[in-house]
Design a protein around this motif. Structure first.
Motif, PDB file in Angstrom:
ATOM      1  N   PHE A  51      38.389  43.110  36.474  1.00 36.00           N
ATOM      2  CA  PHE A  51      39.665  43.836  36.431  1.00 36.00           C
ATOM      3  C   PHE A  51      40.731  42.916  35.865  1.00 36.00           C
ATOM      4  CE2 PHE A  51      42.782  46.939  37.619  1.00 36.00           C
ATOM      5  CZ  PHE A  51      43.874  46.255  38.150  1.00 36.00           C
ATOM      6  N   GLU A  52      41.193  43.183  34.656  1.00 39.94           N
ATOM      7  CA  GLU A  52      42.136  42.307  33.977  1.00 39.94           C
ATOM      8  C   GLU A  52      43.579  42.756  34.216  1.00 39.94           C
ATOM      9  OE1 GLU A  52      41.976  39.376  32.849  1.00 39.94           O
ATOM     10  OE2 GLU A  52      44.096  39.477  32.277  1.00 39.94           O
ATOM     11  N   TRP A  53      43.944  42.802  35.514  1.00 33.37           N
ATOM     12  CA  TRP A  53      45.319  43.052  35.924  1.00 33.37           C
ATOM     13  C   TRP A  53      45.934  44.271  35.235  1.00 33.37           C
ATOM     14  CZ3 TRP A  53      45.084  40.749  40.241  1.00 33.37           C
ATOM     15  CH2 TRP A  53      44.447  39.519  40.392  1.00 33.37           C
ATOM     16  N   GLY A  54      47.064  44.149  34.592  1.00 33.89           N
ATOM     17  CA  GLY A  54      47.740  45.310  33.993  1.00 33.89           C
ATOM     18  C   GLY A  54      46.908  46.006  32.934  1.00 33.89           C
ATOM     19  N   VAL A  84      47.179  27.354  45.191  1.00 35.67           N
ATOM     20  CA  VAL A  84      47.709  28.540  44.513  1.00 35.67           C
ATOM     21  C   VAL A  84      47.266  28.561  43.063  1.00 35.67           C
ATOM     22  CG1 VAL A  84      49.736  28.844  45.990  1.00 35.67           C
ATOM     23  CG2 VAL A  84      49.889  27.354  44.008  1.00 35.67           C
ATOM     24  N   ASN A  85      46.914  29.735  42.590  1.00 37.97           N
ATOM     25  CA  ASN A  85      46.590  29.958  41.178  1.00 37.97           C
ATOM     26  C   ASN A  85      47.857  30.405  40.457  1.00 37.97           C
ATOM     27  OD1 ASN A  85      44.501  30.498  38.958  1.00 37.97           O
ATOM     28  ND2 ASN A  85      45.617  32.423  39.061  1.00 37.97           N
ATOM     29  N   GLU A  86      48.261  29.622  39.447  1.00 37.72           N
ATOM     30  CA  GLU A  86      49.303  30.031  38.508  1.00 37.72           C
ATOM     31  C   GLU A  86      50.591  30.527  39.172  1.00 37.72           C
ATOM     32  OE1 GLU A  86      47.603  32.626  35.569  1.00 37.72           O
ATOM     33  OE2 GLU A  86      46.336  31.009  34.841  1.00 37.72           O
ATOM     34  N   PRO A  87      51.296  29.663  39.882  1.00 35.88           N
ATOM     35  CA  PRO A  87      52.552  30.092  40.503  1.00 35.88           C
ATOM     36  C   PRO A  87      53.530  30.680  39.493  1.00 35.88           C
ATOM     37  CG  PRO A  87      52.311  27.682  40.591  1.00 35.88           C
ATOM     38  CD  PRO A  87      50.992  28.238  40.170  1.00 35.88           C
ATOM     39  N   TYR A 130      44.968  31.317  47.019  1.00 40.02           N
ATOM     40  CA  TYR A 130      45.859  32.392  46.599  1.00 40.02           C
ATOM     41  C   TYR A 130      45.725  32.677  45.121  1.00 40.02           C
ATOM     42  CZ  TYR A 130      49.829  35.477  46.096  1.00 40.02           C
ATOM     43  OH  TYR A 130      50.605  36.571  45.836  1.00 40.02           O
ATOM     44  N   HIS A 131      45.139  33.811  44.797  1.00 42.95           N
ATOM     45  CA  HIS A 131      45.048  34.282  43.414  1.00 42.95           C
ATOM     46  C   HIS A 131      45.689  35.667  43.353  1.00 42.95           C
ATOM     47  CE1 HIS A 131      42.709  33.580  39.476  1.00 42.95           C
ATOM     48  NE2 HIS A 131      43.440  34.653  39.281  1.00 42.95           N
ATOM     49  N   TRP A 132      46.978  35.724  43.824  1.00 43.85           N
ATOM     50  CA  TRP A 132      47.917  36.809  43.582  1.00 43.85           C
ATOM     51  C   TRP A 132      47.886  37.977  44.560  1.00 43.85           C
ATOM     52  CZ3 TRP A 132      47.245  37.402  37.533  1.00 43.85           C
ATOM     53  CH2 TRP A 132      47.437  36.146  36.947  1.00 43.85           C
ATOM     54  N   TYR A 162      40.465  39.837  43.949  1.00 45.99           N
ATOM     55  CA  TYR A 162      40.850  41.216  43.660  1.00 45.99           C
ATOM     56  C   TYR A 162      40.189  41.722  42.382  1.00 45.99           C
ATOM     57  CZ  TYR A 162      43.354  45.564  43.147  1.00 45.99           C
ATOM     58  OH  TYR A 162      43.631  46.904  43.018  1.00 45.99           O
ATOM     59  N   GLN A 163      39.867  40.827  41.480  1.00 46.48           N
ATOM     60  CA  GLN A 163      39.323  41.249  40.186  1.00 46.48           C
ATOM     61  C   GLN A 163      37.852  41.636  40.228  1.00 46.48           C
ATOM     62  OE1 GLN A 163      41.278  37.573  38.217  1.00 46.48           O
ATOM     63  NE2 GLN A 163      41.171  39.081  36.580  1.00 46.48           N
ATOM     64  N   ILE A 164      37.126  41.197  41.292  1.00 46.32           N
ATOM     65  CA  ILE A 164      35.678  41.467  41.291  1.00 46.32           C
ATOM     66  C   ILE A 164      35.156  42.094  42.586  1.00 46.32           C
ATOM     67  CG2 ILE A 164      35.193  39.559  39.676  1.00 46.32           C
ATOM     68  CD1 ILE A 164      33.977  38.033  42.114  1.00 46.32           C
ATOM     69  N   THR A 200      40.427  24.667  35.127  1.00 47.30           N
ATOM     70  CA  THR A 200      40.058  25.658  36.136  1.00 47.30           C
ATOM     71  C   THR A 200      39.928  27.050  35.534  1.00 47.30           C
ATOM     72  OG1 THR A 200      42.380  25.215  36.794  1.00 47.30           O
ATOM     73  CG2 THR A 200      40.682  24.734  38.389  1.00 47.30           C
ATOM     74  N   GLU A 201      40.491  27.223  34.335  1.00 48.01           N
ATOM     75  CA  GLU A 201      40.266  28.455  33.573  1.00 48.01           C
ATOM     76  C   GLU A 201      40.408  28.184  32.082  1.00 48.01           C
ATOM     77  OE1 GLU A 201      42.504  31.986  34.544  1.00 48.01           O
ATOM     78  OE2 GLU A 201      42.348  31.561  36.696  1.00 48.01           O
ATOM     79  N   ASN A 202      39.461  28.700  31.324  1.00 46.86           N
ATOM     80  CA  ASN A 202      39.564  28.725  29.864  1.00 46.86           C
ATOM     81  C   ASN A 202      38.551  29.741  29.402  1.00 46.86           C
ATOM     82  OD1 ASN A 202      38.272  27.128  27.096  1.00 46.86           O
ATOM     83  ND2 ASN A 202      40.452  27.643  27.165  1.00 46.86           N
ATOM     84  N   TYR A 243      44.126  26.928  30.858  1.00 45.05           N
ATOM     85  CA  TYR A 243      44.648  26.882  29.484  1.00 45.05           C
ATOM     86  C   TYR A 243      44.017  27.987  28.645  1.00 45.05           C
ATOM     87  CZ  TYR A 243      45.500  25.663  24.655  1.00 45.05           C
ATOM     88  OH  TYR A 243      45.881  25.725  23.329  1.00 45.05           O
ATOM     89  N   TYR A 244      44.808  28.681  27.873  1.00 48.64           N
ATOM     90  CA  TYR A 244      44.293  29.737  26.993  1.00 48.64           C
ATOM     91  C   TYR A 244      44.794  29.626  25.559  1.00 48.64           C
ATOM     92  CZ  TYR A 244      42.357  32.101  31.036  1.00 48.64           C
ATOM     93  OH  TYR A 244      41.622  32.411  32.162  1.00 48.64           O
ATOM     94  N   SER A 245      46.060  29.178  25.409  1.00 44.84           N
ATOM     95  CA  SER A 245      46.642  29.308  24.072  1.00 44.84           C
ATOM     96  C   SER A 245      47.915  28.464  23.926  1.00 44.84           C
ATOM     97  CB  SER A 245      47.002  30.791  23.842  1.00 44.84           C
ATOM     98  OG  SER A 245      47.417  30.994  22.525  1.00 44.84           O
TER      99      SER A 245
HETATM  100  O1  PGI Z   1      43.957  36.907  31.564  1.00 44.07           O
HETATM  101  C1  PGI Z   1      42.774  36.214  31.845  1.00 44.07           C
HETATM  102  C2  PGI Z   1      42.933  35.419  33.130  1.00 44.07           C
HETATM  103  C3  PGI Z   1      43.092  36.304  34.376  1.00 44.07           C
HETATM  104  O2  PGI Z   1      42.026  37.230  34.462  1.00 44.07           O
HETATM  105  C4  PGI Z   1      43.123  35.370  35.604  1.00 44.07           C
HETATM  106  O3  PGI Z   1      43.096  36.078  36.831  1.00 44.07           O
HETATM  107  C5  PGI Z   1      44.388  34.530  35.579  1.00 44.07           C
HETATM  108  O4  PGI Z   1      44.289  33.381  36.422  1.00 44.07           O
HETATM  109  C6  PGI Z   1      44.752  34.150  34.168  1.00 44.07           C
HETATM  110  N1  PGI Z   1      45.816  33.430  33.797  1.00 44.07           N
HETATM  111  C7  PGI Z   1      45.896  33.457  32.445  1.00 44.07           C
HETATM  112  C8  PGI Z   1      47.008  32.877  31.655  1.00 44.07           C
HETATM  113  C9  PGI Z   1      48.358  33.499  32.149  1.00 44.07           C
HETATM  114  C10 PGI Z   1      48.321  35.002  32.083  1.00 44.07           C
HETATM  115  C11 PGI Z   1      47.806  35.713  33.153  1.00 44.07           C
HETATM  116  C12 PGI Z   1      47.752  37.104  33.119  1.00 44.07           C
HETATM  117  C13 PGI Z   1      48.235  37.784  32.018  1.00 44.07           C
HETATM  118  C14 PGI Z   1      48.728  37.050  30.944  1.00 44.07           C
HETATM  119  C15 PGI Z   1      48.764  35.653  30.988  1.00 44.07           C
HETATM  120  C16 PGI Z   1      44.826  34.173  31.981  1.00 44.07           C
HETATM  121  N2  PGI Z   1      44.132  34.571  33.060  1.00 44.07           N
END
Ligand code: PGI
Length: 457
Positions: free
Chosen positions: A416-419, A162-165, A118-120, A19-21, A363-365, A291-293
């Motif tokens: 597209f960064e969701w919200g 599934v991505n991030e349940p 599944y990515h949402w 959905y993001q791209i 799988t994400e950083n 992992y992000y933070s």
């Molecule tokens: O926010 C950056 C990415 C999203 O673009 C990915 O679609 C998503 O898998 C993903 N997860 C996270 C950590 C959890 C989170 C997601 C969305 C908003 C805030 C935190 C960061 N991200």
């Protein structure tokens, strides 16, 4: 020149999601997803932005794969759009043909495809029938997995169910910051279990023959703001809901007792049926870690709202609404997330030490920073430094015995960064949405070099 080499065969990848791209949200029989509905609902996404066009990847996929190959990455994690493949519950060959073309193009370019089912982007008709709070959705997901395995299993061998349940359940059904935008902790805890059940039903299907499968939860390092009893308990609750609920279920086939207790007021007891946990904890070939933070948690009462969208609203933490998230004094990215590579080492060594052994992938950083284009170039040194520091943490974790098999940078390109819409840029590659022009940032060229030499300087 490499002084910190990674194991032979380590997968160096980039990641995106459908959905993001993709855009082309009505092309070739695609149905509507809950994110189409959510993004078109006024007040849900900043500036009313949506994924109708996005990066136009649906038509530009060959150009994008060629760019990936030119950079030197060896693996690509993308997601399949369920409503493109099974709109209204029927198989849509037009949607499958896109992913056949994409997988063939990747393989021809020497890039290994890793597909997330599944990515949402749940089909809207399934949300209308109850969504993830409804147990039947998990069975519909298993049907979808069988269709995907049949159609793409000759091309794709690495699957994430599934991505991030946690996000789908608690941002989608408790805080309402993500699709479908509901605010019911009772629905959220049901959704969390059914997303895991969906994984448990689909994994055996995807693992038939030479298929390899896992899930991709988002995990955080979690610290108490102080060593007070109240802060320690707040950290326990957040660590339980964010990490242990998913890790225990997936890797041990059981939920942590303290979290089950915390969720009891929301009817969690009634959700789990006989046989569910054996399925959820069934064999997998690897576990993805997003992992992000780090979360630094105190027992104040701001309701634990996490900045997941500009419209942060209700708490996404049933059973822990008395908590708040405090800054630990570290630098932050454009999302306001603290930069803490030590947290990645902490999470990886913890999973390796406390859980049954399973190969791991990051799988994400990655990181959002404000990018400036100067004479057609983007020098994103902060993003490059973020990734370098987290790769160094990966290297240390491997040296400490963690079976880490690969790393996927989030994200291949701005998207597209969701919200937040398109204003938050995570890409190694810059996208000009007026022209759809892709421009590799300095981080992209650097990351491609690291990939080719299989190690850090
Ligand atoms: O926010 C950056 C990415 C999203 O673009 C990915 O679609 C998503 O898998 C993903 N997860 C996270 C950590 C959890 C989170 C997601 C969305 C908003 C805030 C935190 C960061 N991200």
């Amino acid at each position: 020149m490499t002084t910190r080499g990674f194991p032979e065969g380590f997968a160096w990848g980039v990641a995106t999601s459908a959905y993001q791209i993709e855009g082309s949200t009505a092309a070739d029989g695609r149905g509507t997803s809950i994110w189409d509905t959510f993004a078109h609902t006024p007040g849900r996404v900043l500036n009313g932005e949506n994924g109708d066009v996005a990066n136009d990847h649906y038509t530009r996929y060959a150009e994008d794969v060629a760019l990936m190959a030119s950079l030197g990455v060896g693996a690509y994690r993308f997601s399949l759009s369920w409503p493109r493949i099974m709109p209204g519950g029927t198989v849509n060959q037009g949607g499958l043909d896109f992913y056949r073309r994409l997988a063939d193009t990747l393989l021809e370019a020497g890039i290994t495809p890793y597909a997330t089912l599944y990515h949402w982007d749940l089909p809207q008709e399934l949300e209308d029938a109850g969504g993830w709070p409804a147990r039947d959705t998990a069975y519909r997901f298993a049907d979808y997995a069988a269709v995907v395995r049949e159609a793409l299993g000759d091309r794709v061998k690495h699957w994430f169910t599934v991505n991030e349940p946690w996000c789908s359940a608690f941002l989608g059904y408790a805080s309402g910051d993500h699709a479908p935008g509901l605010r019911s902790p009772e629905l959220a805890v049901r959704a969390a279990h059914h997303l895991l059940l969906a994984h448990g039903l689909a994994a055996p299907v995807l693992r038939e023959g030479d298929g390899l499968a896992g899930a991709a939860p988002n995990l955080y390092a979690v610290s108490p703001a102080s060593d007070s009893e109240l802060d320690l308990d707040a950290a326990r609750r957040i660590d339980g809901l964010q990490n242990r609920f998913f890790l225990d279920a997936l890797l041990r086939g059981s939920y942590p007792e303290d979290v089950v207790r915390d969720l009891a007021p929301f009817g969690f007891e009634d959700v789990v049926q006989a046989g569910d946990m054996e399925l959820i904890g069934g064999p997998i070939d690897f576990l993805g870690v997003n992992y992000y933070s780090r979360h630094t948690v105190s027992a104040e009462s701001d309701g634990g709202v996490v900045a997941t969208s500009p419209f942060a609203s209700a708490s996404p933490w049933p059973g822990a609404s008395h908590v708040s998230f405090v800054h630990g004094g570290r630098p932050v990215t454009d999302m306001g997330w603290e930069v803490d590579p030590g947290g990645l080492h902490e999470i990886l060594t913890r999973v390796a030490k406390e859980y049954p052994s399973v190969p791991l992938y990051i799988t994400e950083n990655g990181a959002a920073y404000v990018d400036t284009v100067v004479d057609g170039e983007i020098d994103d040194h902060e993003r490059l430094s973020y990734i370098e520091a987290h790769l160094a943490a990966c290297h240390d974790a491997i040296a400490d015995g963690v079976p880490l098999k690969g790393y996927f940078a989030w994200s291949f390109m701005d998207n597209f960064e969701w919200g937040w819409g398109y204003g938050k840029r995570f890409g190694l590659v810059h996208v000009d949405y007026e022209t759809q022009k892709r421009t590799p940032k300095s981080s992209a060229r650097w990351y491609g070099q690291i990939s080719r030499q299989n190690g850090l300087p």
